[in-house]
Design a protein around this motif. Structure first.
Motif, PDB file in Angstrom:
ATOM      1  N   ASP A  59      -0.760   3.338  -1.748  1.00 42.46           N
ATOM      2  CA  ASP A  59      -0.023   2.978  -0.536  1.00 42.46           C
ATOM      3  C   ASP A  59      -0.727   3.602   0.676  1.00 42.46           C
ATOM      4  O   ASP A  59      -0.819   4.824   0.797  1.00 42.46           O
ATOM      5  CB  ASP A  59       1.408   3.509  -0.640  1.00 42.46           C
ATOM      6  CG  ASP A  59       2.256   3.125   0.567  1.00 42.46           C
ATOM      7  OD1 ASP A  59       1.716   2.553   1.526  1.00 42.46           O
ATOM      8  OD2 ASP A  59       3.471   3.414   0.540  1.00 42.46           O
ATOM      9  N   PRO A  60      -1.251   2.795   1.603  1.00 44.75           N
ATOM     10  CA  PRO A  60      -1.966   3.364   2.754  1.00 44.75           C
ATOM     11  C   PRO A  60      -1.113   4.311   3.583  1.00 44.75           C
ATOM     12  O   PRO A  60      -1.635   5.218   4.231  1.00 44.75           O
ATOM     13  CB  PRO A  60      -2.361   2.120   3.571  1.00 44.75           C
ATOM     14  CG  PRO A  60      -2.348   0.993   2.593  1.00 44.75           C
ATOM     15  CD  PRO A  60      -1.268   1.321   1.616  1.00 44.75           C
ATOM     16  N   GLU A  61       0.194   4.117   3.544  1.00 40.59           N
ATOM     17  CA  GLU A  61       1.085   4.983   4.309  1.00 40.59           C
ATOM     18  C   GLU A  61       1.309   6.325   3.619  1.00 40.59           C
ATOM     19  O   GLU A  61       1.653   7.314   4.265  1.00 40.59           O
ATOM     20  CB  GLU A  61       2.445   4.287   4.513  1.00 40.59           C
ATOM     21  CG  GLU A  61       2.372   2.983   5.265  1.00 40.59           C
ATOM     22  CD  GLU A  61       1.836   3.177   6.673  1.00 40.59           C
ATOM     23  OE1 GLU A  61       2.174   4.202   7.303  1.00 40.59           O
ATOM     24  OE2 GLU A  61       1.073   2.311   7.142  1.00 40.59           O
ATOM     25  N   LYS A  62       1.097   6.360   2.294  1.00 44.96           N
ATOM     26  CA  LYS A  62       1.325   7.600   1.556  1.00 44.96           C
ATOM     27  C   LYS A  62       0.456   7.619   0.301  1.00 44.96           C
ATOM     28  O   LYS A  62       0.959   7.598  -0.819  1.00 44.96           O
ATOM     29  CB  LYS A  62       2.806   7.724   1.182  1.00 44.96           C
ATOM     30  CG  LYS A  62       3.201   9.113   0.706  1.00 44.96           C
ATOM     31  CD  LYS A  62       4.706   9.178   0.410  1.00 44.96           C
ATOM     32  CE  LYS A  62       5.096  10.573  -0.046  1.00 44.96           C
ATOM     33  NZ  LYS A  62       6.556  10.650  -0.360  1.00 44.96           N
ATOM     34  N   PRO A  63      -0.873   7.674   0.446  1.00 48.53           N
ATOM     35  CA  PRO A  63      -1.745   7.690  -0.733  1.00 48.53           C
ATOM     36  C   PRO A  63      -1.606   9.013  -1.480  1.00 48.53           C
ATOM     37  O   PRO A  63      -1.629  10.090  -0.875  1.00 48.53           O
ATOM     38  CB  PRO A  63      -3.143   7.519  -0.135  1.00 48.53           C
ATOM     39  CG  PRO A  63      -3.020   8.054   1.255  1.00 48.53           C
ATOM     40  CD  PRO A  63      -1.627   7.733   1.706  1.00 48.53           C
ATOM     41  N   ARG A  64      -1.459   8.933  -2.815  1.00 52.03           N
ATOM     42  CA  ARG A  64      -1.239  10.151  -3.597  1.00 52.03           C
ATOM     43  C   ARG A  64      -1.864  10.012  -4.976  1.00 52.03           C
ATOM     44  O   ARG A  64      -1.923   8.921  -5.540  1.00 52.03           O
ATOM     45  CB  ARG A  64       0.262  10.422  -3.790  1.00 52.03           C
ATOM     46  CG  ARG A  64       1.081  10.598  -2.541  1.00 52.03           C
ATOM     47  CD  ARG A  64       2.564  10.736  -2.864  1.00 52.03           C
ATOM     48  NE  ARG A  64       3.108   9.516  -3.453  1.00 52.03           N
ATOM     49  CZ  ARG A  64       4.296   9.434  -4.073  1.00 52.03           C
ATOM     50  NH1 ARG A  64       5.033  10.535  -4.214  1.00 52.03           N
ATOM     51  NH2 ARG A  64       4.726   8.291  -4.561  1.00 52.03           N
ATOM     52  N   LEU A  65      -2.303  11.139  -5.514  1.00 53.33           N
ATOM     53  CA  LEU A  65      -2.638  11.253  -6.928  1.00 53.33           C
ATOM     54  C   LEU A  65      -1.520  12.053  -7.561  1.00 53.33           C
ATOM     55  O   LEU A  65      -1.179  13.144  -7.088  1.00 53.33           O
ATOM     56  CB  LEU A  65      -3.978  11.952  -7.129  1.00 53.33           C
ATOM     57  CG  LEU A  65      -4.408  12.193  -8.582  1.00 53.33           C
ATOM     58  CD1 LEU A  65      -4.579  10.882  -9.334  1.00 53.33           C
ATOM     59  CD2 LEU A  65      -5.698  13.002  -8.630  1.00 53.33           C
ATOM     60  N   LEU A  66      -0.934  11.531  -8.647  1.00 55.05           N
ATOM     61  CA  LEU A  66       0.257  12.125  -9.242  1.00 55.05           C
ATOM     62  C   LEU A  66       0.037  12.428 -10.711  1.00 55.05           C
ATOM     63  O   LEU A  66      -0.710  11.724 -11.400  1.00 55.05           O
ATOM     64  CB  LEU A  66       1.455  11.177  -9.090  1.00 55.05           C
ATOM     65  CG  LEU A  66       1.808  10.794  -7.643  1.00 55.05           C
ATOM     66  CD1 LEU A  66       2.665   9.543  -7.626  1.00 55.05           C
ATOM     67  CD2 LEU A  66       2.536  11.948  -6.955  1.00 55.05           C
ATOM     68  N   VAL A  67       0.714  13.468 -11.194  1.00 53.59           N
ATOM     69  CA  VAL A  67       0.708  13.790 -12.618  1.00 53.59           C
ATOM     70  C   VAL A  67       2.146  14.013 -13.062  1.00 53.59           C
ATOM     71  O   VAL A  67       2.933  14.656 -12.361  1.00 53.59           O
ATOM     72  CB  VAL A  67      -0.179  15.025 -12.918  1.00 53.59           C
ATOM     73  CG1 VAL A  67       0.302  16.260 -12.175  1.00 53.59           C
ATOM     74  CG2 VAL A  67      -0.240  15.296 -14.410  1.00 53.59           C
TER      75      VAL A  67
END
Length: 608
Positions: free
Chosen positions: A436-444
């Motif tokens: 998401d360009p508004e909230k880019p994240r890498l998640l685990v």
């Protein structure tokens, strides 16, 4: 090449390029160079066939400066154990301080030197040389390989030795410099093995730490010494060794060679004398895993001896698996993919039937249409991304497995701005990127079901397009897109936990495909290598293997395939490659050609 030709046409000196291997070294701290005199070209070291051994020749008594430089460069490509012959070309401080083990510089082509006579008299007693070329890589003092770029320019100085009148090199850069072809002929990559705490079983796991050793100069002893010195700097924060600090081979140890029973005896100094039995077995396991990677059928047992010759412990290959989780036990049971109905299905390469069957549970029943999935390494759970990329589901792969609510949602406006294909690590944790360009994240997600934890990604340059975590749980592969280009990076996973929270970070990202401008797919394909689909600038799509340090793997990659969109490989290298191509889902088994197994399907994956 065209630019070089143009410069030559304007009368400028030819730019020398050199292949640098782990053995050719130039000393740091050059002498100041003269600013007048004639420029003369010294012929480059000729390329050698990869199977040819090179024996260096000492300088001739009447050798001219050009011949001294050429002879020295050729001696750097030889199989001299300690560069004894190369040292005969040196004098003064250069002879005392030159350290060929300091580093190795690898250039695009073998080095050519240009000379400048000091003064205007032909009988001058000094010569200056410049070596130049295009950097390819550097191998540091720990034998770790790092791709490099830019121009290489180093100065070398010669003098006429008083008393003999012979020319010798008296100043040069530290380290070794040679061409890529000589590097490939002289050196090979070997995985050292250390321990991590990332194994899902709770027992120690192993992680590969690739280094380059001189392949024709007692490589067994070299790699044992490297292993004892501990992990390379990049891996050290997330790996441990069971060898006590300061452990080394017993002084006076020469070449280590397995006996006729494939047993290798390794004598250690007094630092190892008082280790416990369990720790000694871990030490032996590290040696056994490392040596079997280098010579799979050459070492069946390792015996460790103390400084006074006493037996510390012995470990055979049949018992090594009880010490630590290493590699892939028996390989994956199935290959997985999304079929034409957007369900998760599986296929066994051991079964002649090529019709995939739905996996047990909700993801195989089509309760939710999918666009990608990941199967846990134990093949008991699966994570699926919805067809529009907005939702992530995790469920058990049993007949009773239900779908439940999504464990993660993306708010991206379009499908390409939502969730990537997920990936399971060796701890049983699940990784995914939200684009998401508004909230880019890498998640685990801990154990695949926990609250999504945002991973810290300092110095990450670009948007994450794909995520694959290694089985060891301490290395991650990311395809990053920046300014219209996509490249493959390897990062180190660091975890910091206290009583209240856990912090996960990806640090020291390094590019492993510097010559590719558009990487479209990748997968882990072994302990320290990946298979990559990409394109060079101005080139066509290709598939190749690369090591995690960015070094190329000799030989051709997988055979050509049209329109590859996704690729899957097992970390068990005996299992076939699977790809989503213009022909559907195709499979490449060892020694065979690509074969279509499913006409309609996408997103092939192995467990992980």
């Amino acid at each position: 090449m065209d630019a070089d030709r143009a410069k030559r046409g304007r009368g400028r000196p030819v730019r020398a390029t050199a292949y640098v291997g782990i053995g050719a070294v130039l000393l740091a701290g050059c002498a100041s160079m003269p600013d007048s005199g004639d420029m003369r070209d010294v012929e480059s070291t000729p390329r050698q066939d990869a199977k040819v051994r090179v024996f260096a020749l000492p300088p001739a008594p009447d050798a001219e400066p050009q011949e001294i430089v050429q002879g020295f460069l050729e001696a750097l490509t030889s199989d001299d154990v300690n560069y004894e012959t190369a040292r005969k070309y040196l004098t003064g401080d250069a002879l005392k301080t030159w350290d060929p083990a300091r580093s190795t510089t690898v250039l695009d082509e073998a080095p050519t030197a240009f000379t400048r006579v000091t003064g205007e008299r032909p009988e001058a007693d000094e010569y200056g040389f410049e070596l130049s070329g295009k950097n390819v890589a550097r191998v540091d003092g720990q034998h770790a390989y790092t791709p490099t770029s830019g121009q290489y320019r180093k100065l070398v100085h010669l003098t006429r030795v008083k008393g003999t009148g012979q020319w010798r090199i008296d100043e040069l850069p530290q380290g070794v410099v040679l061409g890529r072809s000589d590097f490939v002929r002289n050196y090979e990559s070997i995985n050292k093995y250390y321990f991590t705490s990332a194994a899902q079983s709770g027992e120690p796991g192993t992680v590969a730490d690739p280094v380059y050793v001189r392949s024709q100069v007692d490589p067994v002893t070299q790699v044992v010494r490297d292993l004892l010195e501990g992990p390379t700097s990049w891996l050290n924060p997330v790996a441990r060794t069971s060898f006590p600090s300061g452990t080394a081979l017993l002084k006076g140890t020469k070449a280590l060679t397995p006996d006729d029973q494939n047993r290798l005896v390794v004598p250690l100094n007094k630092k190892a004398n008082r280790v416990s039995a369990s720790r000694c077995r871990e030490m032996a396991a590290q040696l056994l895993f490392t040596l079997q990677d280098y010579m799979p059928t050459g070492v069946d047992e390792v015996e460790l001896q103390g400084s006074k010759g006493a037996l510390l412990c012995a470990l055979g290959e049949n018992d090594a698996g009880t010490v630590a989780s290493h590699g892939v036990d028996g390989g994956a049971g199935y290959e997985y993919l999304i079929d034409g109905d957007h369900k998760l299905v599986r296929l066994s390469d051991r079964d002649p039937v090529t019709t995939p069957s739905p996996v047990p549970g909700a993801l195989g029943e089509g309760e939710k249409q999918l666009r990608s999935a990941a199967v846990s390494r134990g093949e008991d759970r699966a994570a699926g991304v919805s067809a529009d990329g907005s939702e992530l589901y995790v469920t058990h792969m049993t007949a009773e497995g239900t779908l439940g609510d999504p464990v993660l949602r993306s708010g991206g406006a379009t499908a390409k701005d939502r969730l990537t294909t997920p990936s399971w690590d060796g701890r049983g944790d699940l990784w995914v990127a939200d684009r998401d360009p508004e909230k880019p994240r890498l998640l685990v997600l801990a154990d695949g079901m926990g609250e999504p934890l945002e991973v810290r990604t300092p110095n990450l340059d670009g948007r994450i397009e794909a995520v694959r975590v290694a089985a060891d749980g301490v290395r991650i592969a990311l395809i990053l897109e920046s300014k219209g280009k996509r490249a493959l990076y390897i990062g180190r996973i660091e975890r910091d936990a206290d009583a209240e929270s856990t912090t996960v970070s990806i640090v020291e990202l390094r590019s492993v495909t510097p010559d590719l401008e558009d990487v479209t797919a990748m997968s882990w394909a072994g302990d320290s290598q990946l298979v990559v689909v990409g394109r060079e600038p101005g080139g066509v799509q290709q598939m190749r293997y690369v090591r995690v340090d960015g070094s190329p793997i000799p030989g051709s990659g997988p055979s050509a395939l049209t329109g590859v969109e996704e690729i899957a490989a097992s970390e068990d290298e005996s299992q076939p490659l699977v790809a989503h191509s213009a022909d559907g889902i195709v499979r490449l088994s060892p020694g065979q050609q690509w074969q279509t197994v499913v006409k309609e399907g996408s997103a092939p994956v192995y467990p992980g």
